[in-house]
Design an enzyme around this catalytic site. Structure first.
Site, short mmCIF file in Angstrom:
data_model
loop_
_atom_site.label_atom_id
_atom_site.label_comp_id
_atom_site.label_asym_id
_atom_site.label_seq_id
_atom_site.Cartn_x
_atom_site.Cartn_y
_atom_site.Cartn_z
N LYS A 1 -59.56 -70.68 75.98
CA LYS A 1 -59.01 -69.16 76.13
C LYS A 1 -59.17 -68.80 77.41
CE LYS A 1 -59.74 -68.63 71.17
NZ LYS A 1 -60.60 -69.96 70.61
N ASP B 1 -58.88 -65.88 83.63
CA ASP B 1 -59.56 -65.38 84.83
C ASP B 1 -58.73 -65.41 85.87
OD1 ASP B 1 -61.88 -64.93 86.53
OD2 ASP B 1 -63.25 -65.92 85.07
N THR C 1 -60.49 -69.40 90.01
CA THR C 1 -61.28 -70.05 88.84
C THR C 1 -60.55 -70.63 87.87
OG1 THR C 1 -62.79 -67.68 89.04
CG2 THR C 1 -63.02 -69.00 87.08
N GLY D 1 -57.35 -73.22 55.77
CA GLY D 1 -58.79 -73.47 54.95
C GLY D 1 -59.74 -72.19 54.99
N GLN E 1 -60.75 -69.79 56.83
CA GLN E 1 -60.20 -68.42 57.41
C GLN E 1 -59.23 -68.12 56.19
OE1 GLN E 1 -59.94 -67.37 61.43
NE2 GLN E 1 -60.38 -69.78 61.96
N GLY F 1 -55.80 -69.40 55.72
CA GLY F 1 -54.60 -69.75 56.00
C GLY F 1 -53.98 -70.75 55.28
O1 C5P Z 1 -63.06 -73.94 61.25
P1 C5P Z 1 -61.67 -73.17 61.48
O2 C5P Z 1 -60.69 -74.27 60.84
O3 C5P Z 1 -61.40 -71.90 60.89
O4 C5P Z 1 -61.55 -73.42 62.97
C1 C5P Z 1 -60.68 -73.01 63.73
C2 C5P Z 1 -60.76 -73.18 65.39
O5 C5P Z 1 -59.53 -72.47 65.94
C3 C5P Z 1 -61.81 -72.77 65.98
O6 C5P Z 1 -62.15 -73.51 67.07
C4 C5P Z 1 -61.40 -71.34 66.38
O7 C5P Z 1 -62.32 -70.98 67.32
C5 C5P Z 1 -60.00 -71.72 66.89
N1 C5P Z 1 -59.03 -70.59 66.97
C6 C5P Z 1 -58.72 -69.74 65.82
N2 C5P Z 1 -57.73 -68.84 66.06
C7 C5P Z 1 -57.19 -68.70 67.15
C8 C5P Z 1 -57.34 -69.59 68.18
C9 C5P Z 1 -58.38 -70.42 68.04
O8 C5P Z 1 -59.31 -69.93 64.57
N3 C5P Z 1 -56.10 -67.70 67.30
#
Ligand code: C5P
Length: 247
Positions: free
Chosen positions: A84, A87, A91, A202, A204, A206
């Site tokens: 992500k 900067d 960098t 899953g 989270q 979705g």
């Molecule tokens: O464990 P999980 O399936 O939730 O992991 C999702 C991964 O995607 C993590 O590495 C999280 O930091 C990343 N991520 C996210 N949502 C975003 C960008 C990245 O969950 N918009």
């Protein structure tokens, strides 16, 4: 390397999958990379790419991840660094060089930093080294709306980021699987060859199928796989749900 989108598509056909593994291994630092390597060996013909985040990057750094990255390369899987990155150009360029000269194939950057003196140099470096860049357009946590959903003029910030993803010539965009309507809007803005990668499936909450129906190309899945008793079964279930035709 090949264009990221072409690479993912070819793997998708070969392996009948639209899953990118988020290799977010937790637990004792010393054994994380070993566990991640086991997961790659176990799942290498069931997924299209591997995404690496701070869970591994922080304790090991790019040098400590070389074997893992090579293992992915041997399996034909691109490795995406989820920095992500956000900067100043110098960098950003240094970070990209470090990642790419140690085997990483693509990185995720934050368009919030802006083009001139921020993303422009990064995009040039990625093109020069023939590596991929994916821009963060909408995140998957509830607070995403407080930033990426902010109204700028008449439109939400994510739409502007989608247009910039197109204009700046990135390989694709990250858009949460939990927001199918936003996926639809972003899809309508991007070029056909620009991919949408959707995390948040899953744990989270979705839904992979809804994300793909709305216009995502691939889902990024972490804990539902990494913490499953049987990670292969868990990936197979998502692959079946998304039922991709194999070549
Ligand atoms: O464990 P999980 O399936 O939730 O992991 C999702 C991964 O995607 C993590 O590495 C999280 O930091 C990343 N991520 C996210 N949502 C975003 C960008 C990245 O969950 N918009």
């Amino acid at each position: 390397m090949r264009l990221l989108g072409d690479w993912l598509e070819s793997n998708s056909k070969k392996f009948g999958s639209r899953v990118i593994l988020a290799a977010d291994v937790t637990g004792p630092y010393e054994s994380r990379v070993e566990r991640a390597s086991e997961l790659v060996s176990l799942l290498k013909e069931r997924m299209v790419a591997v995404k690496v985040n701070w869970h591994l990057l922080l304790p090991y750094g790019v040098l400590g991840l070389r074997e893992l990255v090579e293992r992915c390369g041997d399996a034909g899987l691109p490795v995406i660094a989820d920095m992500k990155l956000n900067d100043i150009g110098a960098t950003n360029v240094e970070t990209a060089e470090t990642l790419f000269s140690n085997g990483f194939d693509a990185l995720i950057a934050n368009p919030f930093v802006g083009y001139k003196g921020g993303i422009d140099e990064l995009v040039s470096k990625c093109r020069e080294m023939r590596k991929g860049i994916v821009l963060l357009v909408y995140m998957s946590h509830s607070g995403a709306r407080e930033g990426y959903g902010l109204k700028v003029g008449n439109e939400p910030l994510y739409l502007r980021f989608a247009r910039e993803t197109r204009r700046w010539g990135a390989d694709g965009a990250i858009v949460s699987s939990k927001s199918p309507s936003i996926i639809r809007q972003v899809r309508s803005v991007l070029r056909k060859e620009q991919v949408i990668l959707s995390p948040g499936v899953g744990v989270q909450g979705g839904d992979a199928r809804r994300a793909l129906k709305a216009g995502s190309d691939y889902v990024i899945v972490g804990r539902s796989i990494t913490e499953a008793k049987d990670p292969s079964r868990s990936v197979d279930a998502i692959n079946r749900e998304l039922a991709v035709d194999t070549a």
